[in-house]
Design an enzyme around this catalytic site. Structure first.
Site, PDB file in Angstrom:
ATOM      1  N   VAL A  22       0.846  -1.187   0.000  1.00  0.00           N
ATOM      2  CA  VAL A  22       0.000   0.000   0.000  1.00  0.00           C
ATOM      3  C   VAL A  22       0.883   1.240   0.000  1.00  0.00           C
ATOM      4  O   VAL A  22       1.854   1.327   0.768  1.00  0.00           O
ATOM      5  CB  VAL A  22      -0.937   0.023   1.219  1.00  0.00           C
ATOM      6  N   LYS A  37      -3.328   0.504  -3.431  1.00  0.00           N
ATOM      7  CA  LYS A  37      -2.925  -0.854  -3.090  1.00  0.00           C
ATOM      8  C   LYS A  37      -2.527  -1.577  -4.362  1.00  0.00           C
ATOM      9  O   LYS A  37      -3.357  -1.818  -5.245  1.00  0.00           O
ATOM     10  CB  LYS A  37      -4.073  -1.587  -2.389  1.00  0.00           C
ATOM     11  N   ASP A 135     -10.837 -11.007   6.489  1.00  0.00           N
ATOM     12  CA  ASP A 135      -9.524 -10.716   7.065  1.00  0.00           C
ATOM     13  C   ASP A 135      -9.633  -9.618   8.123  1.00  0.00           C
ATOM     14  O   ASP A 135      -8.866  -8.653   8.117  1.00  0.00           O
ATOM     15  CB  ASP A 135      -8.530 -10.314   5.981  1.00  0.00           C
TER      16      ASP A 135
END
Length: 316
Positions: A22, A37, A135
């Site tokens: 990133v 990203k 995540d």
């Protein structure tokens, strides 16, 4: 210094992972700072991988919520001939990650509960769109002056979709994966709620609900025994401790929904969260109700269910 598509000038790398990095960047068209990203396509077929990442970016771009970092754009940049490098342009969330805060030890329980209430509200928005984050972890929770921002929907997937990754490869962070994810079952919102339970436990105690020194030991310990009970935290309401335990249940059906968790956690610290409410309102009343409502309005439509859920821990 590089510029992507003649528009996004990469200025400073601010994060790196196994499949992406990133960058802080500047959007020269809209003259604003952004986060870019850069993602490495998988090896299962570059064209298919780029299309999968594009699909994920489109899914994340549908989420408009104060606790979700917005997705602005998607593109590809050629680093070598025939090797397109996908990138996603996102809102630049200024602040410090929850992971950085937790290096100094556990949070005050009021702060921990408020942070998790906002994370759960962000998940409620994703789940309302049929998206599973997959995540949720401290490194993907940014604490900003305006509140929490949930980052990185890079491995998000439609709820119930089969796992597209090769056999033997786990997607996500092992400590935060639900038991069914270890068995490669299709991702559901309940998997995100397991991760929320681990996040809440870690924020309150400064450690994981498992004792292990390596990833291999961690995965072995998780398959052999249940998570350790949450130790006593002075002042922590019993309903919050109960919610944490229920999020960590092996059975996905026993875990609370993200909407219910957001409301209960916000109530515990008298905070305000924003949750999607249209599914809870009779169809004839939906035209008069905003799709986003604050905690006070949410309580009016959810009070009975919330009271029943928190008042009967022995039945959960």
């Amino acid at each position: 210094m590089r510029t992507l598509d003649g528009r996004y000038r990469l200025e400073q790398r601010i994060g790196i992972g196994g499949m992406s990095e990133v960058w802080r960047a500047h959007d020269s068209v809209l003259d604003r700072p952004v986060a870019v990203k850069l993602m490495s396509p998988g090896q299962e077929g570059r064209d298919a991988s780029v299309e999968r990442i594009r699909t994920e970016a489109r899914a994340a771009a549908r989420l408009v919520h104060p606790n979700v970092a917005s997705v602005h754009d998607f593109g590809t940049s050629s680093t070598l001939p025939g090797r397109p490098l996908p990138y996603i342009v996102m809102e630049l969330a200024e602040g410090e990650t929850l992971a950085a805060h937790l290096r100094a030890g556990p949070l005050d329980w009021r702060i921990a509960v408020r942070v998790c209430a906002e994370v759960s509200a962000a998940l409620a928005a994703a789940h309302a769109h049929g998206i599973v984050h997959r995540d949720v972890k401290p490194a993907n929770v940014m604490l900003t002056p305006a509140g929490v921002k949930v980052l990185d929907f890079g491995i998000a997937t439609p709820a119930g979709a089969p796992d597209p990754t090769p056999d033997g490869l786990l997607v996500g962070t092992p400590a935060y994966l639900a038991p069914e994810q270890l068995d490669r079952a299709p991702a559901t919102p309940a998997a995100d709620m397991y991760a929320l339970g681990v996040l809440l436990y870690y924020s309150l105690t400064g450690r994981l609900p498992y004792q292990a020194g390596t990833t291999t030991q961690l995965l072995g310990a998780r398959r052999r025994r249940p998570p350790e009970p949450l130790p006593e935290v002075p002042g922590l309401p019993a309903e919050v401790a109960g919610l944490c335990a229920d999020c960590l249940a092996d059975d996905p059906a026993r875990r609370p929904t993200s909407l219910m968790a957001a409301l209960l956690l916000a109530e515990a610290v008298d905070a305000r969260v924003y949750v999607p409410m249209l599914q809870s309102v009779p169809p004839r009343q939906r035209e008069a109700v905003s799709p986003w409502t604050d905690r006070a309005a949410a309580e009016q439509t959810q009070a009975a269910a919330l009271t029943d859920w928190s008042a009967a821990p022995a039945e959960r």
